[in-house]
Write an enzyme that holds these catalytic residues in place. Structure first.
Site, PDB file in Angstrom:
ATOM      1  N   ASP A  82      -3.470   4.278 -62.424  1.00 57.09           N
ATOM      2  CA  ASP A  82      -3.396   3.963 -60.995  1.00 57.09           C
ATOM      3  C   ASP A  82      -2.291   4.813 -60.356  1.00 57.09           C
ATOM      4  OD1 ASP A  82      -3.952   2.498 -58.679  1.00 57.09           O
ATOM      5  OD2 ASP A  82      -2.496   0.926 -59.161  1.00 57.09           O
ATOM      6  N   ASP A 104      -2.906  10.817 -57.097  1.00 57.32           N
ATOM      7  CA  ASP A 104      -2.631  10.431 -55.709  1.00 57.32           C
ATOM      8  C   ASP A 104      -1.869  11.552 -54.996  1.00 57.32           C
ATOM      9  OD1 ASP A 104      -1.922   9.382 -53.319  1.00 57.32           O
ATOM     10  OD2 ASP A 104      -0.950   7.578 -54.107  1.00 57.32           O
ATOM     11  N   HIS A 223      -8.051   0.657 -52.049  1.00 51.21           N
ATOM     12  CA  HIS A 223      -6.743   0.200 -52.564  1.00 51.21           C
ATOM     13  C   HIS A 223      -6.210  -0.899 -51.644  1.00 51.21           C
ATOM     14  CE1 HIS A 223      -5.434   3.269 -55.627  1.00 51.21           C
ATOM     15  NE2 HIS A 223      -6.624   3.718 -55.254  1.00 51.21           N
ATOM     16  N   ALA A 225      -6.231  -4.128 -51.746  1.00 53.01           N
ATOM     17  CA  ALA A 225      -7.294  -5.051 -51.360  1.00 53.01           C
ATOM     18  C   ALA A 225      -7.057  -6.491 -51.826  1.00 53.01           C
ATOM     19  CB  ALA A 225      -8.625  -4.537 -51.900  1.00 53.01           C
ATOM     20  N   SER A 226      -5.809  -6.848 -52.050  1.00 51.51           N
ATOM     21  CA  SER A 226      -5.541  -8.259 -52.372  1.00 51.51           C
ATOM     22  C   SER A 226      -5.729  -9.103 -51.119  1.00 51.51           C
ATOM     23  CB  SER A 226      -4.109  -8.430 -52.891  1.00 51.51           C
ATOM     24  OG  SER A 226      -4.048  -8.106 -54.267  1.00 51.51           O
ATOM     25  N   SER A 269      -1.494  -7.418 -56.277  1.00 54.20           N
ATOM     26  CA  SER A 269      -0.634  -8.466 -55.711  1.00 54.20           C
ATOM     27  C   SER A 269      -1.190  -9.866 -55.969  1.00 54.20           C
ATOM     28  CB  SER A 269      -0.453  -8.244 -54.204  1.00 54.20           C
ATOM     29  OG  SER A 269       0.166  -7.003 -53.976  1.00 54.20           O
TER      30      SER A 269
END
Ligand code: G3H
Ligand code: 13P
Ligand code: ZN
Length: 331
Positions: A82, A104, A223, A225-226, A269
């Site tokens: 990640d 990234d 990303h 996306a909690s 998260s």
């Protein structure tokens, strides 16, 4: 079954209108909680490690923990880096046996991002590993990269076709209004619904639709996306914690995204909140306990509960494990 790449997972997810959950792992109990949930629902899963996770646990431990989960659970699992910050980290993960890496380069210029991503793709593809790239910038902390809200910007649909063809990446992370962490919006950015619950502004589904039109059939990654589930925040706060104004992405919006070209939804998260809730609740009820197995197990149980909830109500990936396993030889 060995670790697999994300290719067959994304093909099934794209065609089937669902998404694969990509959950961050940092220790054994997190790996166990996630994979036992996925196994119970016959769902594929992506286990991802950040540079911080590799530093905390040591990459070799993480690789072996994930391989142990594969021996215990008969489901397709991909091991993914990640937010890989540079070529060296991506190469190290590929050499360690990861089946997927993210480079990234979102904080570089468009051209630099293309060049650096391309370099990673060349090494990865030569080793049968797939690459996720990122275009556009999310607000929040991404390992070594800390992006403030005013520097975040949405992905430009007019750039995606050139970026994907020039880099040769296998999936693309985009910015459409999500952000990292448990404090994604300020209360003043939100409205209140009839039940008094704070509702943040909608994700930019119009930008997502434009991107889909430019690169049809190509897997998109979300990303940050909690959903910051109120149940776990309340348990934390009721048991000595202090998390004021934690706000995530509403689940109906994530469900809508999962039905589109979004094939991978990143969740970290929510795992942190679930584990913290279990541990805090246990300590408040049992201040006399000091055996780590007594207080970490409830954290692992909440992780399992959370991941089952995500698979069933947000991702829609349950019962797709066998179909994906059958596709793996083709990809
Ligand atoms: O996007 C970031 C992930 O939540 C990983 O966080 O770098 O603290 O492991 P971390
Ligand atoms: P959250 O902070 O919303 O869980 O996002 C995690 C993530 O994007 C990991 O790459
Ligand atoms: Zn992320």
């Amino acid at each position: 079954m060995p670790l697999i790449k994300t290719t067959a997972m994304f093909k099934k997810a794209y065609d089937g209108g669902f998404a694969i959950g990509a959950f961050n792992v940092n220790n054994m109990e997190i790996v166990q909680g996630i994979t036992s949930a996925a196994a119970e629902l016959n769902s594929p899963v992506i286990l991802q490690c950040s540079a911080g996770a590799r530093k905390y646990a040591n990459s070799r431990y993480l690789v072996h923990l994930v391989k142990a989960a594969l021996e215990v659970n008969d489901i397709p699992i991909a091991l993914h880096l990640d937010h890989g910050p540079d070529y060296a980290t991506c190469k190290s993960c590929i050499d360690d046996g990861f089946t997927s890496v993210m480079f990234d380069g979102s904080h570089y210029s468009f051209q630099e991002n293309i060049e650096k991503t391309r370099e990673v793709v060349e090494y990865a593809h030569a080793h049968n590993v797939v690459v996720e790239a990122e275009l556009g910038q999310l607000a929040g902390v991404e390992d070594d990269v800390n992006v403030s809200a005013e520097h975040a910007h949405y992905t430009k649909p007019e750039e995606v076709e050139e970026f994907v063809s020039k880099t040769g990446c296998d999936s693309l992370a985009i910015a459409i209004g999500t952000s990292h962490g448990a404090f994604k919006f300020k209360p003043e950015q939100c409205t209140r619904n009839a039940d008094g619950v704070l509702v943040p502004p909608e994700l930019r589904f119009d930008v997502l639709a434009e991107i889909e039109k430019k690169i049809p059939g190509f897997p998109i990654v979300l990303h940050g996306a909690s959903s910051v589930i109120p149940k776990y925040v309340k348990i934390i706060n009721d048991n000595g914690g202090k998390l004021d104004d934690a706000i995530g992405i509403p689940e109906d919006q994530l469900r809508k995204a999962a039905k589109s070209a979004v094939c991978k939804i990143n969740i970290d998260s929510d795992l942190r909140l679930a584990m913290t809730a279990g541990i805090r609740e246990h300590f408040m009820a049992h201040p006399e306990h000091f055996d780590p197995r007594q207080y970490i197990a409830p954290g692992r149980d909440y992780i399992k509960e959370l991941v089952m909830h995500k698979i069933k109500t947000v991702l829609g990936s349950e019962n797709s494990a066998a179909d994906i396993m059958a596709l793996v030889n083709e990809y």
